[in-house]
Design an enzyme around this catalytic site. Sequence first.
Site, PDB file in Angstrom:
ATOM      1  N   GLU A  54      45.546  47.795  34.193  1.00 60.89           N
ATOM      2  CA  GLU A  54      45.681  47.261  32.792  1.00 60.89           C
ATOM      3  C   GLU A  54      44.464  47.739  32.069  1.00 60.89           C
ATOM      4  OE1 GLU A  54      45.529  43.048  34.110  1.00 60.89           O
ATOM      5  OE2 GLU A  54      47.675  43.340  33.917  1.00 60.89           O
TER       6      GLU A  54
ATOM      7  N   ASN B  28      40.928  31.886  35.275  1.00 58.47           N
ATOM      8  CA  ASN B  28      39.496  31.848  34.883  1.00 58.47           C
ATOM      9  C   ASN B  28      39.266  32.519  33.820  1.00 58.47           C
ATOM     10  OD1 ASN B  28      40.859  34.165  36.071  1.00 58.47           O
ATOM     11  ND2 ASN B  28      38.872  35.160  36.485  1.00 58.47           N
TER      12      ASN B  28
ATOM     13  N   CYS C  84      37.153  37.926  39.085  1.00 61.59           N
ATOM     14  CA  CYS C  84      37.663  38.695  39.970  1.00 61.59           C
ATOM     15  C   CYS C  84      36.415  39.968  40.291  1.00 61.59           C
ATOM     16  CB  CYS C  84      38.791  39.276  39.538  1.00 61.59           C
ATOM     17  SG  CYS C  84      39.011  40.213  38.014  1.00 61.59           S
TER      18      CYS C  84
ATOM     19  N   GLU D 172      47.205  42.218  40.285  1.00 64.49           N
ATOM     20  CA  GLU D 172      45.604  42.332  39.798  1.00 64.49           C
ATOM     21  C   GLU D 172      44.901  41.114  40.647  1.00 64.49           C
ATOM     22  OE1 GLU D 172      43.897  44.348  38.236  1.00 64.49           O
ATOM     23  OE2 GLU D 172      45.227  45.535  37.189  1.00 64.49           O
TER      24      GLU D 172
HETATM   25  P1  NAD Z   1      46.626  31.844  42.121  1.00 69.63           P
HETATM   26  O1  NAD Z   1      47.252  33.003  42.951  1.00 69.63           O
HETATM   27  O2  NAD Z   1      46.613  30.718  42.904  1.00 69.63           O
HETATM   28  O3  NAD Z   1      47.557  31.659  40.832  1.00 69.63           O
HETATM   29  C1  NAD Z   1      47.618  32.581  39.926  1.00 69.63           C
HETATM   30  C2  NAD Z   1      49.171  32.404  39.125  1.00 69.63           C
HETATM   31  O4  NAD Z   1      50.250  32.448  39.947  1.00 69.63           O
HETATM   32  C3  NAD Z   1      49.305  30.891  38.540  1.00 69.63           C
HETATM   33  O5  NAD Z   1      49.801  31.003  37.209  1.00 69.63           O
HETATM   34  C4  NAD Z   1      49.974  30.259  39.655  1.00 69.63           C
HETATM   35  O6  NAD Z   1      50.668  29.065  39.195  1.00 69.63           O
HETATM   36  C5  NAD Z   1      51.041  31.331  39.785  1.00 69.63           C
HETATM   37  N1  NAD Z   1      51.412  30.998  41.346  1.00 69.63           N
HETATM   38  C6  NAD Z   1      51.128  30.287  42.281  1.00 69.63           C
HETATM   39  N2  NAD Z   1      51.983  30.464  43.374  1.00 69.63           N
HETATM   40  C7  NAD Z   1      52.843  31.089  42.996  1.00 69.63           C
HETATM   41  C8  NAD Z   1      54.189  31.703  43.660  1.00 69.63           C
HETATM   42  N3  NAD Z   1      54.492  31.332  44.806  1.00 69.63           N
HETATM   43  N4  NAD Z   1      54.886  32.422  42.840  1.00 69.63           N
HETATM   44  C9  NAD Z   1      54.824  32.895  41.746  1.00 69.63           C
HETATM   45  N5  NAD Z   1      53.517  32.520  40.828  1.00 69.63           N
HETATM   46  C10 NAD Z   1      52.810  31.659  41.616  1.00 69.63           C
HETATM   47  O7  NAD Z   1      45.200  32.237  41.637  1.00 69.63           O
HETATM   48  P2  NAD Z   1      44.254  31.478  40.781  1.00 69.63           P
HETATM   49  O8  NAD Z   1      43.561  30.469  41.616  1.00 69.63           O
HETATM   50  O9  NAD Z   1      44.894  30.963  39.487  1.00 69.63           O
HETATM   51  O10 NAD Z   1      43.136  32.694  40.445  1.00 69.63           O
HETATM   52  C11 NAD Z   1      42.150  33.098  41.071  1.00 69.63           C
HETATM   53  C12 NAD Z   1      42.334  34.447  41.658  1.00 69.63           C
HETATM   54  O11 NAD Z   1      42.803  35.455  40.771  1.00 69.63           O
HETATM   55  C13 NAD Z   1      41.086  34.933  42.577  1.00 69.63           C
HETATM   56  O12 NAD Z   1      41.582  35.358  43.556  1.00 69.63           O
HETATM   57  C14 NAD Z   1      40.770  36.095  41.548  1.00 69.63           C
HETATM   58  O13 NAD Z   1      40.255  37.161  42.106  1.00 69.63           O
HETATM   59  C15 NAD Z   1      42.117  36.433  40.905  1.00 69.63           C
HETATM   60  N6  NAD Z   1      41.902  37.006  39.600  1.00 69.63           N
HETATM   61  C16 NAD Z   1      42.044  38.714  39.617  1.00 69.63           C
HETATM   62  C17 NAD Z   1      41.879  39.281  38.388  1.00 69.63           C
HETATM   63  C18 NAD Z   1      41.947  40.728  38.216  1.00 69.63           C
HETATM   64  O14 NAD Z   1      42.348  41.276  37.373  1.00 69.63           O
HETATM   65  N7  NAD Z   1      42.110  41.688  39.365  1.00 69.63           N
HETATM   66  C19 NAD Z   1      41.309  38.549  37.471  1.00 69.63           C
HETATM   67  C20 NAD Z   1      41.123  37.355  37.469  1.00 69.63           C
HETATM   68  C21 NAD Z   1      41.332  36.445  38.684  1.00 69.63           C
END
Ligand code: NAD
Length: 495
Positions: free
Chosen positions: A464, A155, A286, A252
């Site tokens: 962070e 995002n 998020c 996060e």
């Molecule tokens: P996601 O968890 O699907 O993927 C995040 C990352 O993890 C990607 O790079 C993905 O390739 C990798 N990944 C996926 N499966 C994995 C595994 N088994 N092992 C290691 N890496 C793996 O999340 P998304 O759909 O990309 O992002 C949306 C989510 O991110 C939402 O839940 C949002 O709230 C969260 N988010 C949190 C923050 C924060 O700072 N708290 C900021 C932005 C987004």
Amino acid sequence: MADSPYEARMLIGGARPPVDEDRAIDVHSPLTGARIAVISDASAGQVHDAVGAAQAAYDETWRTTNGAERAQLMHRFADLLDEHATAIGELESRDNGKLVRETTSQARFAARNYRFFAGLADKLHGRTIPLDQWETFDYTTRESVGVAALITAWNSPMQLLANKLAPALAAGCTTVVKPSEVAPLSTVYIAELLEEAGFPPGVVNIVTGGPAAGEALVTDPRLGRISFTGSVPVGQQIARLAAQNLTPVTLELGGKSANIVFEDADLDRAVVGAVAGIFAAGGQTCIAGSRLLVHESIAQEIEQRVSRRAGEIVLGDPTDAATNLGPVASKAQQDRITAMIAAARESGARLASGGGTPRPPGLADGYFVEPTVFADVPPDSQLANEEVFGPVLAMTTFADEQEAIRIANGTRFGLAAGIWTQDLSRAHRVARELVCGTVWVNTYRQSAAQAPFGGVKLSGYGRERGVEAIDEYLRTKNVLIDLSDEVRDPFQIKT
Ligand code: NAD
């Protein structure tokens, strides 16, 4: 473009390996659905090589650089990010569908974060500690954790990466970065800027790919820290995998943040804050203020005003200055959001505005979701408890301050909250009771390089930004020196 897509290559020890046809992942435009690039789904061997390159760079050069040298490179890199902010913003917008003005300002905010942490790089000192034992001199040093794995979501790729890479570099870590396969292009783009800034090969490595590449990375025993931004289930899986090597993890994760409007609020500001809190980034953030808790005495007025503004939001091409909201990032995301809208309708929540998947003129294949407002959402419903990560607002009313606090704290998340009130005592009182990492008062979604950010409960752990963030990449060593010339025979200890 369809025949020879742009190849977004990884960066491993300074080399840019071509995309292997057998391991290619297509990257799609959320605006048209067309393939705009291709990346490698990194093999376990490539991930292993990237960690090896980071380890070698750490051992051979980076470990012994001083803070001022690291800061100089980081400042140069920040200058390049600023120079390229427009190009990065456009690329990211094409990749994840967010407004180009937001992605460009995020690239500039990323630059600000590199500068902030560059300022800390030469101030990482320990303490001298007076002990009970007068003859023993004790001090601590703060040492970098070595190789850090930095995994980001789609995002806000540049901003999320800066939250991790800036403190990691300042602390003296070398890194392996893995952006999301949904929107990897801006991260790959900066490989050349890192080189131009003068970072030695291997200090920052970039691997692309999906879950398997991510798992190969987080299970590497050479890591000193994993920092992850993404969804709760993947964060939980990473924590489980990291436990094999007891690698420390920063998480996060998601949120279901409450924006609370009290009856004494400045309603003009509160309405703008509520609308911006959920719709400004299409809810794909998020910290989205996805729950709007409103005092029952002003609920009708707020619902009407928020719904009217939601209805006025212009959907379209995110690179067009007239657009207020672009498409969501992927087809999968669009499907997930529409399924949650359908479930909310079935659960009895009242649809006050939106709810559809419109097709703006000329953009019939874009993944659009209408800004949607549900009212009378029961606090125990799915919509009030699960992250949508889309432009969907859940409104709920409360009768008094205690009930507002109880509802706000009533989910399994704890990322952020907003309070709208003109009563100073109430603002402090409620801020103290909210169980979350960030509280905004009469503002929402404001960020600063100096302000620490992170969650509690299922929103994760670790911080962070702010000076706190650098601690995630450092560990403390304690050194005790016997200053006496006595022979200390352990068998002769006096009791
Ligand atoms: P996601 O968890 O699907 O993927 C995040 C990352 O993890 C990607 O790079 C993905 O390739 C990798 N990944 C996926 N499966 C994995 C595994 N088994 N092992 C290691 N890496 C793996 O999340 P998304 O759909 O990309 O992002 C949306 C989510 O991110 C939402 O839940 C949002 O709230 C969260 N988010 C949190 C923050 C924060 O700072 N708290 C900021 C932005 C987004």
